[in-house]
Motif scaffolding. Sequence first.
Motif, PDB file in Angstrom:
ATOM      1  N   PHE A  32       0.822  -1.202   0.000  1.00 58.55           N
ATOM      2  CA  PHE A  32       0.000   0.000   0.000  1.00 58.55           C
ATOM      3  C   PHE A  32       0.863   1.262   0.000  1.00 58.55           C
ATOM      4  CE2 PHE A  32      -2.294   3.417   2.151  1.00 58.55           C
ATOM      5  CZ  PHE A  32      -3.432   3.500   1.353  1.00 58.55           C
ATOM      6  N   VAL A  33       1.902   1.281   0.846  1.00 57.52           N
ATOM      7  CA  VAL A  33       2.780   2.453   0.906  1.00 57.52           C
ATOM      8  C   VAL A  33       3.569   2.601  -0.393  1.00 57.52           C
ATOM      9  CG1 VAL A  33       4.773   3.466   2.086  1.00 57.52           C
ATOM     10  CG2 VAL A  33       2.892   2.537   3.419  1.00 57.52           C
ATOM     11  N   ASP A  34       3.978   1.484  -0.990  1.00 54.85           N
ATOM     12  CA  ASP A  34       4.670   1.571  -2.284  1.00 54.85           C
ATOM     13  C   ASP A  34       3.780   2.240  -3.338  1.00 54.85           C
ATOM     14  OD1 ASP A  34       6.940   0.364  -1.260  1.00 54.85           O
ATOM     15  OD2 ASP A  34       6.498  -1.608  -2.138  1.00 54.85           O
ATOM     16  N   LEU A  35       2.495   1.924  -3.311  1.00 50.87           N
ATOM     17  CA  LEU A  35       1.555   2.486  -4.273  1.00 50.87           C
ATOM     18  C   LEU A  35       1.076   3.882  -3.877  1.00 50.87           C
ATOM     19  CD1 LEU A  35      -0.598  -0.712  -4.880  1.00 50.87           C
ATOM     20  CD2 LEU A  35       1.041   0.317  -6.481  1.00 50.87           C
ATOM     21  N   ASN A  36       1.136   4.186  -2.592  1.00 50.76           N
ATOM     22  CA  ASN A  36       0.612   5.447  -2.063  1.00 50.76           C
ATOM     23  C   ASN A  36       1.592   6.047  -1.056  1.00 50.76           C
ATOM     24  OD1 ASN A  36      -2.370   5.194  -3.088  1.00 50.76           O
ATOM     25  ND2 ASN A  36      -1.876   3.239  -2.146  1.00 50.76           N
ATOM     26  N   PRO A  37       2.740   6.510  -1.505  1.00 45.91           N
ATOM     27  CA  PRO A  37       3.773   6.983  -0.579  1.00 45.91           C
ATOM     28  C   PRO A  37       3.332   8.140   0.317  1.00 45.91           C
ATOM     29  CG  PRO A  37       4.383   7.470  -2.859  1.00 45.91           C
ATOM     30  CD  PRO A  37       3.152   6.626  -2.901  1.00 45.91           C
ATOM     31  N   GLU A  38       2.308   8.860  -0.080  1.00 46.64           N
ATOM     32  CA  GLU A  38       1.825   9.961   0.761  1.00 46.64           C
ATOM     33  C   GLU A  38       1.205   9.472   2.064  1.00 46.64           C
ATOM     34  OE1 GLU A  38      -1.581   9.086  -2.140  1.00 46.64           O
ATOM     35  OE2 GLU A  38       0.599   9.036  -2.183  1.00 46.64           O
ATOM     36  N   PHE A  39       0.915   8.174   2.151  1.00 51.00           N
ATOM     37  CA  PHE A  39       0.340   7.592   3.365  1.00 51.00           C
ATOM     38  C   PHE A  39       1.377   6.882   4.231  1.00 51.00           C
ATOM     39  CE2 PHE A  39      -3.387   7.875   0.558  1.00 51.00           C
ATOM     40  CZ  PHE A  39      -4.232   8.602   1.384  1.00 51.00           C
ATOM     41  N   GLU A  40       2.650   7.099   3.952  1.00 49.85           N
ATOM     42  CA  GLU A  40       3.707   6.435   4.715  1.00 49.85           C
ATOM     43  C   GLU A  40       3.594   6.711   6.215  1.00 49.85           C
ATOM     44  OE1 GLU A  40       8.563   6.048   4.912  1.00 49.85           O
ATOM     45  OE2 GLU A  40       7.661   7.498   3.547  1.00 49.85           O
ATOM     46  N   THR A  41       3.415   7.958   6.596  1.00 50.78           N
ATOM     47  CA  THR A  41       3.356   8.305   8.018  1.00 50.78           C
ATOM     48  C   THR A  41       2.153   7.684   8.717  1.00 50.78           C
ATOM     49  OG1 THR A  41       4.633  10.316   7.676  1.00 50.78           O
ATOM     50  CG2 THR A  41       3.286  10.220   9.674  1.00 50.78           C
ATOM     51  N   PRO A  42       0.929   7.806   8.177  1.00 53.09           N
ATOM     52  CA  PRO A  42      -0.197   7.160   8.863  1.00 53.09           C
ATOM     53  C   PRO A  42      -0.059   5.638   8.959  1.00 53.09           C
ATOM     54  CG  PRO A  42      -1.007   8.706   7.218  1.00 53.09           C
ATOM     55  CD  PRO A  42       0.476   8.611   7.050  1.00 53.09           C
ATOM     56  N   VAL A  43       0.468   5.003   7.923  1.00 55.06           N
ATOM     57  CA  VAL A  43       0.646   3.548   7.964  1.00 55.06           C
ATOM     58  C   VAL A  43       1.698   3.184   9.018  1.00 55.06           C
ATOM     59  CG1 VAL A  43       1.461   1.537   6.652  1.00 55.06           C
ATOM     60  CG2 VAL A  43      -0.171   3.132   5.621  1.00 55.06           C
ATOM     61  N   GLU A  44       2.766   3.965   9.084  1.00 55.61           N
ATOM     62  CA  GLU A  44       3.799   3.718  10.094  1.00 55.61           C
ATOM     63  C   GLU A  44       3.211   3.865  11.490  1.00 55.61           C
ATOM     64  OE1 GLU A  44       6.641   4.558  13.104  1.00 55.61           O
ATOM     65  OE2 GLU A  44       5.406   6.133  12.259  1.00 55.61           O
ATOM     66  N   ARG A  45       2.384   4.877  11.694  1.00 60.96           N
ATOM     67  CA  ARG A  45       1.743   5.091  13.007  1.00 60.96           C
ATOM     68  C   ARG A  45       0.808   3.938  13.359  1.00 60.96           C
ATOM     69  NH1 ARG A  45       0.359  11.546  12.779  1.00 60.96           N
ATOM     70  NH2 ARG A  45       2.529  12.245  12.938  1.00 60.96           N
ATOM     71  N   LEU A  46       0.038   3.468  12.385  1.00 60.45           N
ATOM     72  CA  LEU A  46      -0.853   2.328  12.621  1.00 60.45           C
ATOM     73  C   LEU A  46      -0.048   1.089  12.970  1.00 60.45           C
ATOM     74  CD1 LEU A  46      -3.577   0.876  12.618  1.00 60.45           C
ATOM     75  CD2 LEU A  46      -3.304   0.591  10.132  1.00 60.45           C
ATOM     76  N   ALA A  47       1.000   0.810  12.210  1.00 59.54           N
ATOM     77  CA  ALA A  47       1.821  -0.375  12.459  1.00 59.54           C
ATOM     78  C   ALA A  47       2.464  -0.306  13.842  1.00 59.54           C
ATOM     79  CB  ALA A  47       2.888  -0.516  11.374  1.00 59.54           C
ATOM     80  N   THR A  48       2.966   0.864  14.206  1.00 56.00           N
ATOM     81  CA  THR A  48       3.579   1.024  15.531  1.00 56.00           C
ATOM     82  C   THR A  48       2.545   0.842  16.629  1.00 56.00           C
ATOM     83  OG1 THR A  48       5.247   2.511  14.627  1.00 56.00           O
ATOM     84  CG2 THR A  48       4.889   2.606  16.998  1.00 56.00           C
TER      85      THR A  48
END
Length: 58
Positions: A32-48
């Motif tokens: 998802f982040v590879d396809l949508n790099p603008e969502f890197e921070t929210p995905v990182e926060r969710l994963a953490t």
Amino acid sequence: MYFTDRGIEELVQRRGEEEVGMLWLAERLREFVDLNPEFETPVERLATWLARLDDDED
């Protein structure tokens, strides 16, 4: 209701009976982040947040 609730409801409706592992979930998040790099921070926060869910809050 938050806008994201619709996506969550669709996820439960379409895949609610499936069991998935953390490795599978991690790979989907990376895709998802590879396809949508603008969502890197929210995905990182969710994963953490998911990774630390059972940590003591002391």
